[in-house]
Write a protein that holds these residues in place. Sequence first.
Motif, mmCIF file in Angstrom:
data_model
loop_
_atom_site.group_PDB
_atom_site.id
_atom_site.type_symbol
_atom_site.label_atom_id
_atom_site.label_comp_id
_atom_site.label_asym_id
_atom_site.label_seq_id
_atom_site.Cartn_x
_atom_site.Cartn_y
_atom_site.Cartn_z
ATOM 1 N N HIS A 140 0.816 -1.303 -0.050
ATOM 2 C CA HIS A 140 -0.206 0.242 -0.013
ATOM 3 C C HIS A 140 0.965 1.054 -0.080
ATOM 4 N N GLY A 141 0.637 2.378 -0.785
ATOM 5 C CA GLY A 141 1.438 3.216 -0.694
ATOM 6 C C GLY A 141 0.630 4.907 -0.464
ATOM 7 N N THR A 142 1.762 5.831 -0.022
ATOM 8 C CA THR A 142 0.944 7.177 -0.103
ATOM 9 C C THR A 142 0.893 8.177 -0.671
ATOM 10 N N GLY A 143 0.264 8.821 -1.108
ATOM 11 C CA GLY A 143 0.860 9.976 -2.619
ATOM 12 C C GLY A 143 0.050 10.899 -1.824
ATOM 13 N N SER A 144 0.300 11.989 -2.108
ATOM 14 C CA SER A 144 -0.302 13.452 -1.235
ATOM 15 C C SER A 144 -1.678 14.515 -1.401
ATOM 16 N N LYS A 145 -1.821 13.670 -3.680
ATOM 17 C CA LYS A 145 -2.719 13.756 -4.009
ATOM 18 C C LYS A 145 -4.133 13.081 -4.546
ATOM 19 N N PRO A 146 -5.096 12.727 -5.212
ATOM 20 C CA PRO A 146 -5.019 11.137 -5.515
ATOM 21 C C PRO A 146 -4.339 10.550 -7.201
ATOM 22 N N SER A 180 -2.107 11.791 -8.030
ATOM 23 C CA SER A 180 -0.400 11.259 -7.495
ATOM 24 C C SER A 180 -0.517 9.476 -7.472
ATOM 25 N N VAL A 181 -1.586 9.026 -6.997
ATOM 26 C CA VAL A 181 -0.965 7.312 -6.735
ATOM 27 C C VAL A 181 -2.182 6.822 -8.015
ATOM 28 N N GLU A 182 -2.758 7.245 -8.734
ATOM 29 C CA GLU A 182 -3.669 6.687 -9.454
ATOM 30 C C GLU A 182 -2.587 5.950 -10.635
ATOM 31 N N TRP A 183 -1.817 5.715 -10.997
ATOM 32 C CA TRP A 183 -0.929 5.397 -11.863
ATOM 33 C C TRP A 183 -0.450 3.461 -11.191
ATOM 34 N N MET A 184 -1.010 3.549 -9.867
ATOM 35 C CA MET A 184 -0.835 2.515 -8.227
ATOM 36 C C MET A 184 -1.773 1.247 -9.204
ATOM 37 N N LYS A 185 -2.808 1.992 -9.284
ATOM 38 C CA LYS A 185 -4.397 1.066 -10.072
ATOM 39 C C LYS A 185 -3.272 0.126 -10.902
ATOM 40 N N SER A 186 -2.777 0.897 -11.927
ATOM 41 C CA SER A 186 -2.347 -0.523 -13.016
ATOM 42 C C SER A 186 -0.942 -1.487 -12.537
ATOM 43 N N ALA A 187 -0.319 -0.951 -11.019
ATOM 44 C CA ALA A 187 1.077 -1.774 -11.128
ATOM 45 C C ALA A 187 1.165 -2.343 -9.794
ATOM 46 N N GLY A 188 -0.666 -3.148 -9.578
ATOM 47 C CA GLY A 188 -0.524 -3.935 -8.381
ATOM 48 C C GLY A 188 0.209 -3.828 -6.850
ATOM 49 N N ILE A 189 -0.485 -2.296 -6.436
ATOM 50 C CA ILE A 189 0.065 -1.257 -5.420
ATOM 51 C C ILE A 189 -1.627 -1.006 -5.096
ATOM 52 N N VAL A 190 -1.901 -0.704 -3.799
ATOM 53 C CA VAL A 190 -2.954 -0.039 -3.780
ATOM 54 C C VAL A 190 -2.782 1.197 -3.514
ATOM 55 N N GLY A 191 -2.755 1.837 -3.596
ATOM 56 C CA GLY A 191 -2.572 3.664 -3.691
ATOM 57 C C GLY A 191 -3.861 4.140 -2.637
ATOM 58 N N HIS A 192 -3.241 5.647 -2.099
ATOM 59 C CA HIS A 192 -4.232 6.160 -1.234
ATOM 60 C C HIS A 192 -3.793 7.889 -1.023
ATOM 61 N N ALA A 193 -4.556 8.501 -0.824
ATOM 62 C CA ALA A 193 -3.892 9.761 -0.945
ATOM 63 C C ALA A 193 -3.997 10.646 0.642
ATOM 64 N N ALA A 194 -2.973 11.490 0.554
ATOM 65 C CA ALA A 194 -2.617 11.760 2.343
ATOM 66 C C ALA A 194 -1.813 12.864 1.973
ATOM 67 N N ASP A 195 -1.974 13.551 1.976
ATOM 68 C CA ASP A 195 -1.349 15.063 2.498
ATOM 69 C C ASP A 195 -0.448 14.748 4.491
ATOM 70 N N MET A 196 0.849 14.553 4.164
ATOM 71 C CA MET A 196 1.074 13.930 5.721
ATOM 72 C C MET A 196 1.484 15.721 6.047
ATOM 73 N N ARG A 197 0.903 17.043 6.037
ATOM 74 C CA ARG A 197 0.266 17.879 6.510
ATOM 75 C C ARG A 197 -1.260 18.158 7.144
ATOM 76 N N ASP A 198 -2.345 17.431 7.124
ATOM 77 C CA ASP A 198 -3.216 16.959 7.844
ATOM 78 C C ASP A 198 -3.159 16.543 8.588
ATOM 79 N N PRO A 199 -3.336 17.151 9.516
ATOM 80 C CA PRO A 199 -3.536 16.224 11.313
ATOM 81 C C PRO A 199 -4.156 14.739 10.772
ATOM 82 N N LEU A 200 -5.663 14.647 9.999
ATOM 83 C CA LEU A 200 -5.781 13.089 10.110
ATOM 84 C C LEU A 200 -5.222 12.710 9.084
ATOM 85 N N ALA A 201 -4.876 12.764 8.011
ATOM 86 C CA ALA A 201 -5.108 12.510 6.520
ATOM 87 C C ALA A 201 -4.495 11.510 6.965
ATOM 88 N N ILE A 202 -2.727 10.413 7.518
ATOM 89 C CA ILE A 202 -2.498 9.087 7.313
ATOM 90 C C ILE A 202 -3.254 8.329 8.355
#
Length: 246
Positions: free
Chosen positions: A37-43, A45-67
């Motif tokens: 599973h991998g995170t990126g700051s914006k949706p 930025s993780v779009e490529w993971m769908k076809s790469a066998g990786i589960v993508g999640h959007a999470a801005d590390m500056r957001d107190p709740l996101a991660i």
Amino acid sequence: MKDLFSVKGKVILITGASRGIGRFLAEGFRDLGAEVHGTGSKPESVEWMKSAGIVGHAADMRDPLAIGQVIQSVHAKTARIDVLINNAGIAGNTPAGGMKEEEISKIIETNYTGLFRSCQAYYKVQRKSGGNIINFASVLGMIGTPLASVYSGTKGAVISLTKALAIEWVNNGFRVNAICPGLIETDMTSMITDRPAIKEKVQGGIPMGRMGLPIDLMGGVVFLASDSSSYMTGQTIVIDGGMTAQ
């Protein structure tokens, strides 16, 4: 004897996996048989993971709740997260005397505060079963260099945080270690790699005579993610071509 370095079947969450070192690690662990599973700051930025066998999640590390929300979501679906790799980070290239408040806050929030929140959220979901945290620091958290004052400060803090959490959470079955890369060729170091004269000068100061590549980090990260490092916590592995040995 079982393969101590195997990560096959492990559930691994990597922050900052949308590009650079994080993307290389995500693809590398996928190829080794892990559920990644991998995170990126914006949706986007993780779009490529769908076809790469990786589960993508959007999470801005500056957001107190996101991660925290991502970690809870992954854990709810998989029932466990075997390894958390805190790789997300940003750098600056501004003289210390000219840094604006916005840039200072952005670097600290991403590199340190966001990383701490990630560790904390992971501890909460894995408290009963233990866990394995790998924090990405930097050799610039150990040595001084111009134009990296706040960045260096955050990476030094990550090294200290790693030691503190290792001791505090050891009785709950957690291991917490850090990787300190040297200068690695990614988009984050493009201000060096895009300028041949500067790159040549920089490499002249590295005993091995070259900047590192993401593949140079993979072995150390696999070691920490696997059972081969089961008696290791609170430590920092430096992978820098000899920079800090001088």
